[in-house]
Motif scaffolding. Structure first.
Motif, PDB file in Angstrom:
ATOM      1  N   ALA A   1       0.835  -1.202   0.000  1.00 50.32           N
ATOM      2  CA  ALA A   1       0.000   0.000   0.000  1.00 50.32           C
ATOM      3  C   ALA A   1       0.869   1.251   0.000  1.00 50.32           C
ATOM      4  N   ARG A   2       0.507   2.181  -0.840  1.00 51.39           N
ATOM      5  CA  ARG A   2       1.254   3.432  -0.943  1.00 51.39           C
ATOM      6  C   ARG A   2       0.306   4.617  -0.791  1.00 51.39           C
ATOM      7  N   VAL A   3       0.694   5.562   0.037  1.00 50.97           N
ATOM      8  CA  VAL A   3      -0.011   6.833   0.170  1.00 50.97           C
ATOM      9  C   VAL A   3       0.928   7.926  -0.318  1.00 50.97           C
ATOM     10  N   VAL A   4       0.465   8.720  -1.270  1.00 49.59           N
ATOM     11  CA  VAL A   4       1.265   9.815  -1.819  1.00 49.59           C
ATOM     12  C   VAL A   4       0.597  11.129  -1.460  1.00 49.59           C
ATOM     13  N   VAL A   5       1.329  11.988  -0.756  1.00 50.29           N
ATOM     14  CA  VAL A   5       0.854  13.330  -0.418  1.00 50.29           C
ATOM     15  C   VAL A   5       1.565  14.300  -1.348  1.00 50.29           C
ATOM     16  N   GLN A   6       0.820  14.869  -2.270  1.00 51.64           N
ATOM     17  CA  GLN A   6       1.418  15.745  -3.276  1.00 51.64           C
ATOM     18  C   GLN A   6       1.774  17.114  -2.691  1.00 51.64           C
ATOM     19  N   PRO A   7       2.691  17.834  -3.332  1.00 52.96           N
ATOM     20  CA  PRO A   7       3.016  19.192  -2.882  1.00 52.96           C
ATOM     21  C   PRO A   7       1.759  20.058  -2.809  1.00 52.96           C
ATOM     22  N   GLY A   8       1.603  20.770  -1.730  1.00 53.73           N
ATOM     23  CA  GLY A   8       0.441  21.628  -1.550  1.00 53.73           C
ATOM     24  C   GLY A   8      -0.724  20.952  -0.858  1.00 53.73           C
ATOM     25  N   ALA A   9      -0.643  19.636  -0.661  1.00 54.10           N
ATOM     26  CA  ALA A   9      -1.746  18.917   0.005  1.00 54.10           C
ATOM     27  C   ALA A   9      -1.563  18.990   1.520  1.00 54.10           C
ATOM     28  N   GLN A  10      -1.550  20.212   2.046  1.00 58.15           N
ATOM     29  CA  GLN A  10      -1.355  20.410   3.481  1.00 58.15           C
ATOM     30  C   GLN A  10      -2.579  19.916   4.259  1.00 58.15           C
ATOM     31  N   LYS A  11      -2.350  19.645   5.550  1.00 63.24           N
ATOM     32  CA  LYS A  11      -3.395  19.154   6.455  1.00 63.24           C
ATOM     33  C   LYS A  11      -3.920  17.776   6.052  1.00 63.24           C
ATOM     34  N   THR A  12      -3.125  17.040   5.313  1.00 65.13           N
ATOM     35  CA  THR A  12      -3.497  15.665   4.987  1.00 65.13           C
ATOM     36  C   THR A  12      -3.425  14.805   6.244  1.00 65.13           C
ATOM     37  N   ASP A  13      -4.394  13.897   6.355  1.00 65.75           N
ATOM     38  CA  ASP A  13      -4.422  12.948   7.472  1.00 65.75           C
ATOM     39  C   ASP A  13      -4.539  11.546   6.867  1.00 65.75           C
ATOM     40  N   ALA A  14      -3.472  10.749   6.978  1.00 66.43           N
ATOM     41  CA  ALA A  14      -3.448   9.421   6.355  1.00 66.43           C
ATOM     42  C   ALA A  14      -2.920   8.396   7.352  1.00 66.43           C
ATOM     43  N   GLN A  15      -3.651   7.299   7.492  1.00 70.04           N
ATOM     44  CA  GLN A  15      -3.264   6.249   8.438  1.00 70.04           C
ATOM     45  C   GLN A  15      -3.388   4.888   7.739  1.00 70.04           C
ATOM     46  N   GLN A  16      -2.369   4.033   7.960  1.00 69.01           N
ATOM     47  CA  GLN A  16      -2.364   2.682   7.419  1.00 69.01           C
ATOM     48  C   GLN A  16      -2.182   1.679   8.556  1.00 69.01           C
ATOM     49  N   SER A  17      -2.974   0.598   8.525  1.00 74.70           N
ATOM     50  CA  SER A  17      -2.825  -0.472   9.512  1.00 74.70           C
ATOM     51  C   SER A  17      -2.975  -1.811   8.807  1.00 74.70           C
ATOM     52  N   SER A  18      -1.956  -2.664   8.913  1.00 76.53           N
ATOM     53  CA  SER A  18      -1.995  -3.996   8.328  1.00 76.53           C
ATOM     54  C   SER A  18      -1.501  -4.994   9.375  1.00 76.53           C
ATOM     55  N   ARG A  19      -2.408  -5.870   9.800  1.00 74.30           N
ATOM     56  CA  ARG A  19      -2.055  -6.911  10.768  1.00 74.30           C
ATOM     57  C   ARG A  19      -2.335  -8.272  10.136  1.00 74.30           C
ATOM     58  N   ASN A  20      -1.423  -9.218  10.350  1.00 75.23           N
ATOM     59  CA  ASN A  20      -1.490 -10.475   9.619  1.00 75.23           C
ATOM     60  C   ASN A  20      -1.117 -11.650  10.511  1.00 75.23           C
ATOM     61  N   LEU A  21      -1.736 -12.806  10.205  1.00 77.59           N
ATOM     62  CA  LEU A  21      -1.484 -14.027  10.961  1.00 77.59           C
ATOM     63  C   LEU A  21      -0.979 -15.121  10.033  1.00 77.59           C
ATOM     64  N   LEU A  22       0.056 -15.824  10.483  1.00 76.75           N
ATOM     65  CA  LEU A  22       0.553 -17.020   9.817  1.00 76.75           C
ATOM     66  C   LEU A  22       0.106 -18.230  10.626  1.00 76.75           C
ATOM     67  N   LEU A  23      -0.631 -19.136  10.010  1.00 76.92           N
ATOM     68  CA  LEU A  23      -1.155 -20.303  10.717  1.00 76.92           C
ATOM     69  C   LEU A  23      -0.442 -21.589  10.314  1.00 76.92           C
ATOM     70  N   SER A  24       0.613 -21.475   9.550  1.00 85.07           N
ATOM     71  CA  SER A  24       1.369 -22.641   9.104  1.00 85.07           C
ATOM     72  C   SER A  24       2.831 -22.239   8.919  1.00 85.07           C
ATOM     73  N   PRO A  25       3.774 -23.147   9.191  1.00 87.05           N
ATOM     74  CA  PRO A  25       5.187 -22.824   8.950  1.00 87.05           C
ATOM     75  C   PRO A  25       5.515 -22.702   7.471  1.00 87.05           C
ATOM     76  N   HIS A  26       4.611 -23.168   6.617  1.00 87.83           N
ATOM     77  CA  HIS A  26       4.848 -23.099   5.175  1.00 87.83           C
ATOM     78  C   HIS A  26       4.199 -21.868   4.531  1.00 87.83           C
ATOM     79  N   ALA A  27       3.392 -21.152   5.280  1.00 89.53           N
ATOM     80  CA  ALA A  27       2.697 -19.983   4.734  1.00 89.53           C
ATOM     81  C   ALA A  27       3.631 -18.769   4.721  1.00 89.53           C
ATOM     82  N   GLU A  28       3.233 -17.754   3.924  1.00 90.02           N
ATOM     83  CA  GLU A  28       4.079 -16.551   3.796  1.00 90.02           C
ATOM     84  C   GLU A  28       3.195 -15.318   3.624  1.00 90.02           C
ATOM     85  N   ILE A  29       3.582 -14.252   4.264  1.00 91.21           N
ATOM     86  CA  ILE A  29       2.913 -12.956   4.089  1.00 91.21           C
ATOM     87  C   ILE A  29       3.970 -11.883   3.937  1.00 91.21           C
TER      88      ILE A  29
END
Length: 421
Positions: A309-337
């Motif tokens: 995920a990418r958030v781009v705040v362009q020049p002049g975009a003052q007072k931007t409020d951007a939040q990212q949250s990604s939480r992940n679970l691995l349930l197997s030793p063979h799985a990948e995230i």
């Protein structure tokens, strides 16, 4: 692209040309696609996902679908598409239409194709969609009108078919709508679903958009949604990916005017050998804009999940409020995230943050529940439901939780001993 593969796409184009409009633009899109080819893992945005299998398969344009394509009942107005074409429409859905029937008239002609071309990285997939689409949803909500929940059901019933559905959603100033897309196919059926959605939100418009991808275990899904937001508009999306052999979802949102806001929530479950790739791009192009991303991922067996995920705040975009949250679970030793949150900030008066974690179920919590007489499977299910709950708040608020529940129940809980064969 080799000659044999290129010939396959040209034959597909010839198969739809007799009944398709805008042939010049379609042919131009096809030629650009044949020059560029499908994205490869050498490209940064595709480093985790290979589409090599698409090059090898002998895809074709499907024939008409059976009139009854989805048996599921939906709690609202319904449009049903089979093999990429409209087969049944609710007579009460007067603002929802077949795009093929309206593409040449206003307002569809004004917006069709204007947004998808902006997207870098997903351009080739948008180009082949632009060349080969046969139908899709055209939703137009006039100013200050409110649309009750609309369900759009997409089904595939033909092996080795490629479905290039094109959707166009236009909400005029002050309009409101709830849109649910449901993609599914016959069990075990191999096909390629490549939908492209262009969404235009006028000043003060509100769109709640839920997408459930529950494709066949042998299917490939490559979806793109591009959203353009005007002043004071709100876009709240929930993407849930539960099926498919390989699924790639791209969402691009441009907050073009002040006070526009978007919230992108999602859940993916990559079990067995499933590969699910989520890419989000939010462009803050004006001051006083806000974005939120809340995603949860689960990988089990030999499954692989990607959150980029990418958030781009362009020049002049003052007072931007951007939040990212990604939480992940691995349930197997063979799985990948793989998790890759990114902030690209070109303004100095902003409030931006991101957080990402990859871990396992808490054994102490499992022990606590089991010590209270709760079985292992039930304890596991409780913890998994609690884990994904934060990403699913939109379903509760929009009244869609009851419809969604059976689909989640079929995917959760995952078996305690995941099949890794």
């Amino acid at each position: 692209m080799n000659t044999q593969t290129a010939s396959r796409y040209r034959n597909a184009f010839d198969a739809i040309a007799a009944s398709a409009a805008h042939l010049t633009a379609r042919r131009q899109a096809l030629e650009r696609f044949l020059v560029n080819g499908l994205p490869t893992s050498r490209e940064e945005d595709w480093k985790y996902t290979s589409l090599a299998a698409l090059e090898q398969a002998e895809w074709h344009v499907p024939g008409p679908a059976p009139q009854t394509v989805v048996a599921e009942d939906y709690p609202g107005m319904v449009l049903r598409f089979g093999n990429g074409r409209l087969v049944d429409a609710d007579p009460h859905a007067v603002q929802a239409h077949s795009l093929a029937a309206h593409a040449g008239a206003a307002p569809a002609a004004r917006y069709l194709g204007q947004l998808a071309g902006r997207v870098a990285g997903g351009t080739a997939l948008a180009q082949i969609n632009s060349a080969l689409w046969q139908d899709g949803l055209f939703l137009h909500v006039p100013a200050r009108r409110t649309l009750p929940p609309l369900f759009v059901a997409h089904s595939a019933s033909e092996a080795d078919a490629m479905l290039h559905v094109r959707n166009l959603v236009v909400l005029e100033a002050g309009a409101e709508a709830v849109l649910v897309e449901h993609y599914r196919g016959s069990p075990g059926l191999p096909y390629w679903n490549n939908p492209v959605s262009e969404i235009v939100l006028g000043e003060g418009a509100r769109l709640v958009h839920l997408k459930l991808t529950d494709e066949s275990a042998a299917a490939t899904h490559t979806g793109l949604a591009v959203v353009q937001q005007a002043r004071d508009s709100r876009y709240h999306a929930l993407s849930i990916s539960l099926g498919g052999r390989l699924a790639r979802h791209d969402t691009w949102v441009s907050l073009d005017e002040p006070d526009a806001e978007c919230q992108l929530d999602g859940l993916f479950i990559a079990a067995a050998r499933r590969h699910i790739d989520q890419h989000l791009h939010v462009e803050h192009a004006a001051p006083h804009t806000a974005s939120r991303q809340t995603w949860r991922g689960i990988a089990a067996g030999r499954g692989r999940g990607i959150f980029d995920a990418r958030v781009v705040v362009q020049p002049g975009a003052q007072k931007t409020d951007a939040q990212q949250s990604s939480r992940n679970l691995l349930l197997s030793p063979h799985a990948e995230i793989d998790v890759k949150p990114q902030l690209e900030i070109h303004a100095d008066d902003v409030k931006c943050a991101h957080g990402a974690t990859v871990g396992q179920l808490d054994e102490a919590q499992l022990f606590f529940l089991r010590s209270r007489g709760i079985s292992a499977d039930t304890a596991r299910a409780l913890l998994l439901r609690g884990f994904v709950a934060e990403a699913l708040t939109l379903a509760e608020r929009s009244g869609l939780a009851g419809w969604l529940e059976p689909h989640l129940a079929a995917a959760l809980p995952l078996p305690e001993k995941e099949d890794t064969a």
